[in-house]
Design a protein around this motif. Structure first.
Motif, PDB file in Angstrom:
ATOM      1  N   MET A 431     -21.737 100.624  60.050  1.00 26.80           N
ATOM      2  CA  MET A 431     -22.078 101.460  61.088  1.00 26.80           C
ATOM      3  C   MET A 431     -23.040 102.686  60.597  1.00 26.80           C
ATOM      4  SD  MET A 431     -20.949  99.949  63.441  1.00 26.80           S
ATOM      5  CE  MET A 431     -19.900  98.305  63.599  1.00 26.80           C
ATOM      6  N   ILE A 432     -22.890 103.113  59.369  1.00 27.26           N
ATOM      7  CA  ILE A 432     -23.724 104.269  58.994  1.00 27.26           C
ATOM      8  C   ILE A 432     -24.688 103.755  57.851  1.00 27.26           C
ATOM      9  CG2 ILE A 432     -23.921 106.398  57.873  1.00 27.26           C
ATOM     10  CD1 ILE A 432     -20.965 106.822  59.278  1.00 27.26           C
ATOM     11  N   VAL A 433     -24.264 102.856  56.916  1.00 32.34           N
ATOM     12  CA  VAL A 433     -24.982 102.451  56.037  1.00 32.34           C
ATOM     13  C   VAL A 433     -25.197 100.907  56.559  1.00 32.34           C
ATOM     14  CG1 VAL A 433     -25.127 101.304  53.442  1.00 32.34           C
ATOM     15  CG2 VAL A 433     -23.752 103.545  53.984  1.00 32.34           C
ATOM     16  N   ASN A 434     -26.451 100.732  57.132  1.00 29.26           N
ATOM     17  CA  ASN A 434     -26.654  99.990  58.372  1.00 29.26           C
ATOM     18  C   ASN A 434     -27.106  98.384  57.814  1.00 29.26           C
ATOM     19  OD1 ASN A 434     -26.979  98.731  60.867  1.00 29.26           O
ATOM     20  ND2 ASN A 434     -28.980  99.824  61.090  1.00 29.26           N
ATOM     21  N   THR A 435     -26.347  97.544  57.295  1.00 29.37           N
ATOM     22  CA  THR A 435     -26.666  96.565  56.740  1.00 29.37           C
ATOM     23  C   THR A 435     -26.983  95.405  57.984  1.00 29.37           C
ATOM     24  OG1 THR A 435     -24.325  95.992  56.346  1.00 29.37           O
ATOM     25  CG2 THR A 435     -25.592  97.100  54.593  1.00 29.37           C
ATOM     26  N   ASP A 436     -27.606  94.380  57.462  1.00 29.39           N
ATOM     27  CA  ASP A 436     -27.745  93.088  58.086  1.00 29.39           C
ATOM     28  C   ASP A 436     -26.525  92.200  58.286  1.00 29.39           C
ATOM     29  OD1 ASP A 436     -28.584  91.027  59.960  1.00 29.39           O
ATOM     30  OD2 ASP A 436     -30.448  90.935  58.843  1.00 29.39           O
ATOM     31  N   GLU A 437     -25.661  92.103  59.202  1.00 30.51           N
ATOM     32  CA  GLU A 437     -24.510  91.443  59.174  1.00 30.51           C
ATOM     33  C   GLU A 437     -24.863  89.885  59.423  1.00 30.51           C
ATOM     34  OE1 GLU A 437     -20.833  93.624  60.612  1.00 30.51           O
ATOM     35  OE2 GLU A 437     -22.534  94.370  61.893  1.00 30.51           O
ATOM     36  N   ARG A 438     -25.672  89.610  60.187  1.00 28.65           N
ATOM     37  CA  ARG A 438     -26.076  88.307  60.492  1.00 28.65           C
ATOM     38  C   ARG A 438     -26.548  87.508  59.166  1.00 28.65           C
ATOM     39  NH1 ARG A 438     -27.722  87.002  65.636  1.00 28.65           N
ATOM     40  NH2 ARG A 438     -26.256  88.460  66.128  1.00 28.65           N
ATOM     41  N   MET A 439     -26.973  88.181  58.086  1.00 28.94           N
ATOM     42  CA  MET A 439     -27.469  87.659  56.923  1.00 28.94           C
ATOM     43  C   MET A 439     -26.714  87.953  55.808  1.00 28.94           C
ATOM     44  SD  MET A 439     -30.387  85.577  57.707  1.00 28.94           S
ATOM     45  CE  MET A 439     -30.775  85.297  56.368  1.00 28.94           C
ATOM     46  N   TYR A 440     -26.246  88.961  55.763  1.00 23.78           N
ATOM     47  CA  TYR A 440     -25.518  89.321  54.296  1.00 23.78           C
ATOM     48  C   TYR A 440     -24.031  89.910  54.689  1.00 23.78           C
ATOM     49  CZ  TYR A 440     -30.270  88.542  52.808  1.00 23.78           C
ATOM     50  OH  TYR A 440     -31.624  88.229  52.641  1.00 23.78           O
ATOM     51  N   GLY A 441     -23.000  89.264  55.103  1.00 21.29           N
ATOM     52  CA  GLY A 441     -21.600  89.611  55.605  1.00 21.29           C
ATOM     53  C   GLY A 441     -21.158  90.367  54.535  1.00 21.29           C
ATOM     54  N   TRP A 442     -21.327  90.148  53.179  1.00 19.96           N
ATOM     55  CA  TRP A 442     -20.442  90.531  52.008  1.00 19.96           C
ATOM     56  C   TRP A 442     -21.059  92.091  51.975  1.00 19.96           C
ATOM     57  CZ3 TRP A 442     -22.944  93.313  48.075  1.00 19.96           C
ATOM     58  CH2 TRP A 442     -24.279  92.935  47.739  1.00 19.96           C
ATOM     59  N   MET A 443     -21.953  92.654  52.659  1.00 22.87           N
ATOM     60  CA  MET A 443     -22.419  93.920  52.248  1.00 22.87           C
ATOM     61  C   MET A 443     -21.849  95.205  53.238  1.00 22.87           C
ATOM     62  SD  MET A 443     -26.714  93.883  51.944  1.00 22.87           S
ATOM     63  CE  MET A 443     -26.739  95.538  50.828  1.00 22.87           C
ATOM     64  N   ASP A 444     -21.243  94.360  54.272  1.00 20.63           N
ATOM     65  CA  ASP A 444     -20.283  95.097  54.808  1.00 20.63           C
ATOM     66  C   ASP A 444     -18.767  94.956  54.709  1.00 20.63           C
ATOM     67  OD1 ASP A 444     -20.866  93.182  56.909  1.00 20.63           O
ATOM     68  OD2 ASP A 444     -19.489  94.171  57.890  1.00 20.63           O
ATOM     69  N   GLU A 445     -18.473  93.437  54.671  1.00 21.10           N
ATOM     70  CA  GLU A 445     -16.998  93.073  54.671  1.00 21.10           C
ATOM     71  C   GLU A 445     -16.682  93.318  53.389  1.00 21.10           C
ATOM     72  OE1 GLU A 445     -15.329  92.744  57.067  1.00 21.10           O
ATOM     73  OE2 GLU A 445     -16.740  91.901  58.948  1.00 21.10           O
ATOM     74  N   GLY A 446     -17.516  93.058  52.255  1.00 20.30           N
ATOM     75  CA  GLY A 446     -16.863  92.826  51.074  1.00 20.30           C
ATOM     76  C   GLY A 446     -16.585  94.484  50.325  1.00 20.30           C
ATOM     77  N   LEU A 447     -17.615  95.161  50.715  1.00 19.27           N
ATOM     78  CA  LEU A 447     -17.763  96.781  50.100  1.00 19.27           C
ATOM     79  C   LEU A 447     -16.580  97.376  50.815  1.00 19.27           C
ATOM     80  CD1 LEU A 447     -21.406  97.791  49.756  1.00 19.27           C
ATOM     81  CD2 LEU A 447     -19.983  96.759  48.268  1.00 19.27           C
ATOM     82  N   ASN A 448     -16.097  97.098  52.407  1.00 20.20           N
ATOM     83  CA  ASN A 448     -15.342  97.812  53.071  1.00 20.20           C
ATOM     84  C   ASN A 448     -13.784  97.129  52.762  1.00 20.20           C
ATOM     85  OD1 ASN A 448     -14.206  99.255  55.217  1.00 20.20           O
ATOM     86  ND2 ASN A 448     -14.132  97.485  56.448  1.00 20.20           N
ATOM     87  N   THR A 449     -13.776  95.920  52.407  1.00 17.11           N
ATOM     88  CA  THR A 449     -12.561  95.350  51.908  1.00 17.11           C
ATOM     89  C   THR A 449     -12.219  96.234  50.485  1.00 17.11           C
ATOM     90  OG1 THR A 449     -12.966  93.200  52.941  1.00 17.11           O
ATOM     91  CG2 THR A 449     -11.211  93.296  50.996  1.00 17.11           C
ATOM     92  N   PHE A 450     -13.256  96.268  49.724  1.00 15.05           N
ATOM     93  CA  PHE A 450     -12.754  97.053  48.594  1.00 15.05           C
ATOM     94  C   PHE A 450     -12.346  98.406  48.554  1.00 15.05           C
ATOM     95  CE2 PHE A 450     -15.092 100.326  45.607  1.00 15.05           C
ATOM     96  CZ  PHE A 450     -14.222 100.306  44.639  1.00 15.05           C
ATOM     97  N   LEU A 451     -13.038  99.219  49.700  1.00 11.18           N
ATOM     98  CA  LEU A 451     -12.396 100.531  49.940  1.00 11.18           C
ATOM     99  C   LEU A 451     -11.190 100.683  50.573  1.00 11.18           C
ATOM    100  CD1 LEU A 451     -15.815 102.490  50.666  1.00 11.18           C
ATOM    101  CD2 LEU A 451     -14.324 102.523  48.663  1.00 11.18           C
ATOM    102  N   GLU A 452     -10.913  99.495  51.573  1.00  7.93           N
ATOM    103  CA  GLU A 452      -9.476  99.373  52.175  1.00  7.93           C
ATOM    104  C   GLU A 452      -8.592  99.137  50.979  1.00  7.93           C
ATOM    105  OE1 GLU A 452      -7.068  95.724  54.102  1.00  7.93           O
ATOM    106  OE2 GLU A 452      -9.159  95.590  54.135  1.00  7.93           O
ATOM    107  N   LEU A 453      -8.886  98.387  49.884  1.00 10.93           N
ATOM    108  CA  LEU A 453      -7.671  98.246  48.984  1.00 10.93           C
ATOM    109  C   LEU A 453      -7.667  99.661  48.080  1.00 10.93           C
ATOM    110  CD1 LEU A 453      -5.921  96.327  47.202  1.00 10.93           C
ATOM    111  CD2 LEU A 453      -7.866  95.751  46.081  1.00 10.93           C
ATOM    112  N   GLU A 454      -8.590 100.250  47.973  1.00 10.43           N
ATOM    113  CA  GLU A 454      -8.532 101.662  47.260  1.00 10.43           C
ATOM    114  C   GLU A 454      -7.885 102.605  47.960  1.00 10.43           C
ATOM    115  OE1 GLU A 454     -10.208 102.528  43.977  1.00 10.43           O
ATOM    116  OE2 GLU A 454      -9.370 100.443  44.220  1.00 10.43           O
ATOM    117  N   THR A 455      -7.848 102.429  49.457  1.00 11.15           N
ATOM    118  CA  THR A 455      -7.364 103.631  50.538  1.00 11.15           C
ATOM    119  C   THR A 455      -5.650 103.005  50.216  1.00 11.15           C
ATOM    120  OG1 THR A 455      -8.956 103.565  51.752  1.00 11.15           O
ATOM    121  CG2 THR A 455      -6.832 104.291  52.613  1.00 11.15           C
ATOM    122  N   LYS A 456      -5.334 101.945  50.270  1.00  9.94           N
ATOM    123  CA  LYS A 456      -3.900 101.385  50.134  1.00  9.94           C
ATOM    124  C   LYS A 456      -3.356 101.756  48.641  1.00  9.94           C
ATOM    125  CE  LYS A 456      -4.446  97.229  51.453  1.00  9.94           C
ATOM    126  NZ  LYS A 456      -4.027  95.983  51.760  1.00  9.94           N
TER     127      LYS A 456
END
Length: 707
Positions: A431-456
Motif C-alpha cells: 500500500m505504501i511501497v507500491n508493488t505490482d501484485e498482478r505480476m510479482y506477488g512475492w514483493m508484497d506477500e513474501g516481504l510482508n510474511t517475513f515481517l509478520e514472522l518478525e513481529t510474532k
C-alpha cells in the motif's frame, strides 16, 4: 594482479585437485541480462532515478448500499494527472467485478472435475453454478461538461478513448456511474461482499474492488492492463479520495481515511468516547459497544445516513458497514505521528477480538515501523469477517472467531494474530511501497510474511513462529517439488502461491538476515529499500539492486537460487577424515570410531620462496600445529541450491563450537567441496544446519558422528 607462471600452475593445481571434479551450474555468474538495463528512471543502485515519474489519480465518489436487495450503486468523478513524458490517447480502467460476470475468463478456464462424493457447496463453487448476476452495470461515462466518452470493455478492462490527446503535465477529468450486485461470500469466494447472519437476519458488508479504477501506466511496461483472473492481485496509482457512503442510519461504517462528519453520524456519547480514545495509549476504548450493537440488530432503521471520508496519497479505498459492529480504538505513538489503531467486529467475534485484535494492530504498527518507516496514515483498522484475510490502505478484513459459546484456545489467538498482523502489515507492502501484485506477488506477500514472522518473534514468542521460516518450506520440496513455481512466476499461473509468493520469499529473507548478511547489515539495507521506494513503484530488480548496493554484498547467486528457481537446499556431510601430526605421541582412546591418520610437516623448499629472501619460521609452525586435531570434511550438494554451511561441532567433552561458511565455498564446484578444520579438542560429531536456518530439506544426512 600479475602472477608468475610458476605460481599460477601451483594455484591452479591446488584448486583443481582439492575440488575434485567440477560440475558447474552457473550459480555464481552474474544476473546480467536477467535484470533490465538501468536508466534515468531506475538506477543501477536500485534507487529511483532523477527522471522517475508516476501518475496520480484522484477520486470523488458517492456510493450507497441497498440493505434489502444487496445492491451497490455509485457515481464518481475521476481526475487523471499525466505526469509521464508521454502523450496519451486513451486510458485503461479496471473493472474488477467483471471477474464474476457471466462468461468471465476465470470460470471459463477453471479446471473442474467430479469426485465420487461432493458437498452441495463444493459442486456449486467448482462449477460456478450459483444463481448470481455478477459484474459491473456501467451507466454514463462522460466528461464533466456532459459529453459522452467513447469506450469499449474487454472482460475486466475498459478502454476510454480521450476526446483529445492528453499531453505531459495535463489533467483529464471525467465521471461515470455504475452498480453491481453484492455477493454472499459464504457461497462465492471473493475479496468483497457480504456475510449473512441468520439468527438476527442482518448483514455485514466488506466492500472491496467496488469502483471502476484506473490502471497503472508506468515507465516499465506502459499500461498494466493484464486481465484480472482472480489470483494475481492489483496494480494501482496513488491519489486522493473523497468518498460519501450512504447506508442504513443504524450502521457503523469503517473505511480508508478519516471521518469528516462525526457529529452527523455518531451519537454524542460516541463522540465523547472517540475524543477519549485519541489520548488513550494503554488500552482500547469502546466507541460503539456490544450492547448498542445488539439493540441495532433488533431495531432495524429504515432511514439512511451518509458517512463522509477523505484519504490522501493512497492507492485504493475500501470500507465495511453493518448494524452489528462493535467499534474500539486506541492511540499508538509512532514518531512523528499518533495513529489510531482500531478494531471493528460483530458480537460473534467476542471476547476474542476485544482481548486481542487492537493489540495486534498496535504491535504490527510498532514492529513494522521500526523495520521500515513510521506509519504515515492517521488510522489502521482491523475488521472481523468470516474466513477472510484481505488488505487495503488503512483497513483490512480478517477472520478468526471464538467457539459459539465464546470460549477460545491458543490456536484461536494464533489465527487472529497471524491474519491481523499480516493484513495490517500490508499497509507497508504494497500500500505504501507500491508493488505490482498482478505480476510479482512475492514483493508484497513474501516481504510482508517475513515481517509478520518478525513481529510474532518479538511480541508473541509463545505462538507458532514456523510459517515463513526456512523450515516451513521443506515440506513443499519433499511432497510437491515437481509442481512448485519460483517466486518470480506470475501469481495467476502458480500451483502453490503460498509457497512461491508467501513462504519462499519470506524464508529467503530469513536466510539472508540470519545466515548470510547478519541482522545489522540486513536491517540497514532493508530499511534503505523501504525508504527509497515508499510511495513509489519498485520492481524486483530495484529490490535486488538496493539490497546489494546498501550492503556491499554480492547476492546475484542468492536471487537466482531463491527467486528464479525452485531448487532445494540439501547439503550432506559426505565424509570426515581425522588427521594429526606424526610426531605428537597421541594415543587414541578405544571409544573413537574413526582413528586419526598421520601426516608430516617438512621445511619449506626454496622453490616456494621464489625471489623472496626472508623465510618462514618452520619450527614455530610445526610447534603451533603439534597436538591439533585436523578434520578434512567433504560436503555434497545433493539438492542443487548453493547454500552457506552452518556448522556445529561437538567435542568429546560435550562442549560445542559453531561456524558459518559463506555460500561462496561452492564457487569452484557446486557439487562437492572439501574443507579442513582444526581444533585443540577431539571431535565427537559435526552437524549441518542444527537450528534450521537454511531450509535444508533432509536432516538425515546432516550429521556425521566420529565416535
Amino acid at each position: 594482479m600479475i602472477f608468475s607462471r610458476g605460481v599460477y600452475i601451483v594455484l591452479f593445481s591446488f584448486i583443481f585437485f582439492t575440488t575434485k571434479a567440477q560440475q558447474w551450474s552457473a550459480s555464481f555468474e552474474q544476473l546480467g541480462s536477467k535484470l533490465p538495463t538501468p536508466n534515468t528512471y531506475r538506477t543501477g543502485s536500485g534507487a529511483p532515478g532523477e527522471a522517475y515519474w508516476q501518475q496520480k489519480v484522484d477520486y470523488k465518489i458517492k456510493v450507497s448500499i441497498d440493505d434489502e436487495k444487496q445492491v451497490l450503486t455509485g457515481t464518481e468523478t475521476i481526475t487523471y494527472h499525466n505526469n509521464s513524458p508521454d502523450v496519451l490517447t486513451y486510458l485503461w480502467v479496471q473493472l474488477d467485478q467483471n471477474v464474476r460476470k457471466e462468461g468471465n475468463i476465470k470460470d471459463v478456464t477453471n479446471i473442474t472435475g467430479i469426485a465420487p462424493k461432493m458437498s452441495t457447496k463444493n459442486i456449486v463453487q467448482e462449477l460456478g453454478a450459483y444463481d448470481y448476476d455478477g459484474g459491473f452495470k456501467i451507466g454514463e461515462i462522460e466528461t464533466t461538461a456532459g459529453e459522452n466518452l467513447d469506450y469499449f470493455i474487454n472482460r475486466t478492462m475498459m478502454r476510454i478513448n480521450l476526446p483529445t490527446p492528453l499531453k505531459p503535465g495535463e489533467n483529464f477529468e471525467f465521471k461515470m456511474s455504475w452498480s453491481y450486485n453484492l455477493y454472499d461470500r459464504m457461497i462465492i469466494n471473493g475479496r468483497g461482499g457480504y456475510e449473512y447472519f441468520p439468527e438476527d437476519k442482518n448483514y455485514a458488508y466488506t466492500v472491496a474492488q467496488w469502483y471502476p479504477r484506473l490502471c497503472v501506466y508506468d515507465d516499465y511496461e506502459g499500461w498494466q492492463n493484464k486481465q484480472f483472473i482472480g489470483d494475481g492481485e492489483f496494480a494501482l496509482e496513488f491519489g486522493d479520495f473523497d468518498v460519501e457512503i450512504t447506508v442504513p442510519a443504524d450502521h457503523i461504517v469503517s473505511a480508508t481515511g478519516e471521518l469528516q462528519n462525526a457529529t452527523q453520524v455518531l451519537s454524542a456519547e460516541q463522540q465523547k468516547r472517540w475524543t477519549l480514545a485519541k489520548k488513550t495509549f494503554d488500552k482500547p476504548v469502546i466507541i460503539a459497544s456490544q450492547e448498542e450493537a445488539e439493540a441495532r440488530e433488533k431495531n432495524k432503521s429504515s432511514e439512511t445516513k451518509s458517512w463522509h471520508f477523505k484519504a490522501q496519497n493512497v492507492r485504493d479505498f475500501a470500507f465495511a458497514t453493518s448494524r452489528k459492529y462493535i467499534w474500539e480504538a486506541q492511540a499508538v505513538k509512532l514518531p512523528p505521528n499518533t495513529v489510531m489503531a482500531m478494531s471493528v467486529y460483530p458480537k460473534e467475534a467476542n471476547p476474542l477480538w476485544a482481548n486481542e485484535a487492537t493489540k495486534a494492530v498496535k504491535n504490527a504498527l510498532e514492529v513494522y515501523s521500526s523495520r521500515t518507516f513510521d506509519y504515515p496514515y492517521p488510522v489502521a483498522i482491523a475488521v472481523n469477517a468470516a474466513n477472510q484475510g484481505m488488505e487495503y490502505p488503512m483497513i483490512c478484513f480478517n477472520g478468526s472467531r471464538p467457539n459459539k459459546n465464546g470460549k477460545y484456545s491458543q490456536r484461536h489467538v494464533s489465527d487472529l494474530v497471524d491474519v491481523v498482523v499480516h493484513e495490517v502489515g500490508h499497509n507497508y507492502f504494497p500500500m505504501i511501497v507500491n508493488t505490482d501484485e498482478r505480476m510479482y506477488g512475492w514483493m508484497d506477500e513474501g516481504l510482508n510474511t517475513f515481517l509478520e514472522l518478525e513481529t510474532k518473534r518479538e511480541r508473541y514468542p509463545t505462538l507458532d513462529t514456523i510459517w515463513g521460516s526456512p523450515k516451513s518450506m521443506t515440506v513443499y520440496h519433499i511432497r510437491f517439488d515437481q509442481w512448485l513455481d519460483a517466486p518470480m512466476t506470475n501469481p495467476d499461473i502458480t500451483n502453490f502461491s503460498d509457497y512461491s509468493d508467501y513462504g519462499q520469499a519470506s524464508a529467503a529473507m530469513n536466510v539472508l538476515r540470519n545466515v548470510i548478511m547478519g541482522k545489522e547489515l540486513f536491517d540497514m539495507a532493508f530499511k534503505t529499500y523501504a525508504n527509497l521506494w515508499k510511495f513509489k513503484r519498485p520492481k524486483p530488480a530495484d529490490f535486488f539492486r538496493v539490497m546489494e548496493d546498501a550492503s556491499a554484498t554480492d547476492l546475484d547467486w542468492f536471487w537466482k537460487g531463491w527467486f528464479f528457481k525452485t531448487t532445494p537446499v540439501d547439503v550432506a556431510i559426505e565424509n570426515v577424515k581425522w588427521y594429526r601430526l606424526r610426531d605428537d605421541n597421541f594415543q587414541p582412546k578405544q571409544k573413537y570410531g574413526i582413528l586419526p591418520k598421520y601426516f608430516s610437516l617438512t621445511e619449506t623448499p626454496d622453490i616456494f620462496y621464489w625471489d623472496f629472501l626472508s623465510r618462514v619460521d618452520d619450527e614455530k609452525i610445526k610447534a603451533d600445529f603439534k597436538g591439533k586435531n585436523f578434520y578434512d570434511i567433504t560436503f555434497k550438494n545433493v539438492g542443487g541450491l548453493v547454500s552457506p554451511l552452518v556448522l556445529q561441532f561437538t567435542f568429546d567433552d560435550n562442549t560445542t563450537a559453531s561456524e558459518t561458511i559463506p555460500a561462496e565455498i561452492w564457487r569452484y564446484s557446486e557439487s562437492e567441496v572439501t574443507k579442513v578444520f582444526y581444533f585443540n579438542k577431539v571431535l565427537k560429531s559435526v552437524q549441518l544446519d542444527p537450528f534450521d536456518k537454511t531450509g535444508d530439506i533432509n536432516t538425515r544426512n546432516n550429521v556425521f558422528k566420529l565416535n
